[in-house]
Design an enzyme around this catalytic site. Structure first.
Site: not given
Ligand code: NAD
Length: 356
Positions: A140, A191, A223, A247, A251
């Site tokens: 980001y 990952k 994942d 992020d 959520d």
């Protein structure tokens, strides 16, 4: 020493929910806890008064405070303003100004509310996860970034995923510290099979773990973590991850509970100064009607006592008061089920204050 708390009610339901959180904190203050509250505007409220969403007046109060308690910002009347003036920019500005790099998002589902989740009650009842998300680094913010035409003449977009050692170390320390205060289980999400940045992340987390021998550290690919959160979320205690994975996973985890009006959050800097706020927005559709659920904000105030002021007993006392009121069947509209006792925002505050 007096606990200095900046209070930013914000827009929409912000003032209503903050009022109830302050009543709960006032119970502790009246019993002798030295607290000082200073109110300041943020978001649309600040734009109306000062022409900016995070004006100098508010900045000064927040910088001088030990902790900031925030309602919510935003509203349709501000959606046509130039981007830098919009309420949500106030949020980004305060996070940056206070150096809040650690975002703590608990996903707690009280057994009484298990039917609010879209998952089967037996999968989620009693869920209690803490997701620790790094908030100021990763893809980001990494440079270079942008859009360009490549050497083949084709347009492309690109970002840079990057974490420095110090960034990973400090968020790992926050996560291990929280695990120490909970069930001493930490899952680091990466990952590492594909991305060097997160292979590096994993290496540093393993190194920091040496300082916390009591914490059981595990690792999971993002994942798989996304799947496990739906399949068997109760296997997790604390999860730590980078900005982009956090992020999405935070959520996802919050929706396991099904009730946005219940979800607290905290964002901390290196000196444990924190911004505490509900995970939901300003809910303009119900603003000013005394209908909002104040529990997310009240639980955010409990997090403030735990993480900035190290007062576990006071935090637990507020959380237990909330549990007691839910067990007694009191519900605001967003979590209402047939047969329960429907209450307004301020009546929910009355009940929690009484249960304290
Ligand atoms: P929202 O979270 O404000 O509302 C979504 C839905 O949930 C609405 O139906 C609302 O009534 C309900 N809801 C939210 N909080 C509730 C509560 N405490 N009690 C009962 N019901 C509740 O999200 P939105 O509608 O997408 O956004 C509204 C405004 O809030 C926008 O301006 C947005 O930019 C802003 N926003 C602010 C924050 C923040 O301040 N941190 C976060 C998200 C959105």
């Amino acid at each position: 020493m007096t606990m200095k708390i900046a209070v930013l009610p914000g827009d929409g339901i912000g003032p209503e929910i903050i009022a109830q959180a302050l009543r709960v904190l006032d119970v502790l203050k009246k019993e002798g806890m030295p607290m000082e509250f200073t109110e300041a505007p943020l978001g649309g409220q600040a734009y109306d008064q000062y022409g900016a969403p995070y004006p100098e007046f508010t900045q000064k109060i927040c910088r001088e405070a030990d902790a900031v308690l925030l309602g919510a910002v935003g509203g349709p009347q501000y959606d046509t303003l130039d981007r830098p003036l919009r309420p949500e920019r106030g949020l980004l500005a305060i996070r940056k100004d206070l150096g809040l790099f650690a975002n703590l998002r608990p996903a707690v589902l009280y057994p009484e509310l298990a039917n609010a989740s879209t998952l089967k009650p037996e999968v989620v009842a009693g869920l209690d996860i803490m997701i620790v998300r790094e908030l100021t680094g990763d893809v980001y913010f990494g440079q270079p970034r942008g859009m360009r035409t490549n050497e083949k003449g084709e347009r492309e977009g690109f970002n840079t995923m990057v974490y420095s050692e110090s960034e990973v170390r400090r968020i790992a320390h926050v996560a291990f510290g929280i695990a120490m205060k909970r069930n001493k289980k930490l899952c680091s999400v990466d990952k590492a099979n594909v991305l060097e940045t997160t292979e590096f992340w994993k290496e540093i987390v393993i190194d920091v773990a040496k300082e916390y021998p009591e914490v059981e550290l595990s690792h999971m690919y993002v994942d798989n973590a996304a799947m496990q959160l739906i399949r068997n979320p109760k296997q997790f205690d604390v999860m730590v991850t980078g900005n982009i994975f956090g992020d999405i996973l935070s959520d996802e985890a919050s929706m396991l509970t099904g009730s946005i009006g219940m979800l607290a959050s905290a964002s901390l800097n290196e000196t444990k100064k924190g911004l505490y706020e509900p995970s939901h927005g300003s809910a303009p559709d119900i603003a000013g009607k005394n209908l909002a659920n104040p529990i997310a904000t009240i639980l955010s105030a409990a997090m403030m006592l735990r993480y900035t002021f190290d007062n576990e007993a006071a935090a637990t006392r507020i959380e237990n008061a909330v549990k007691k009121v839910l067990a007694a069947g009191y519900r605001t509209g967003d979590i209402y089920e047939a047969g329960m006792n429907r209450v307004s925002c301020s009546e929910m505050g009355d009940q929690i204050v009484a249960a304290m």
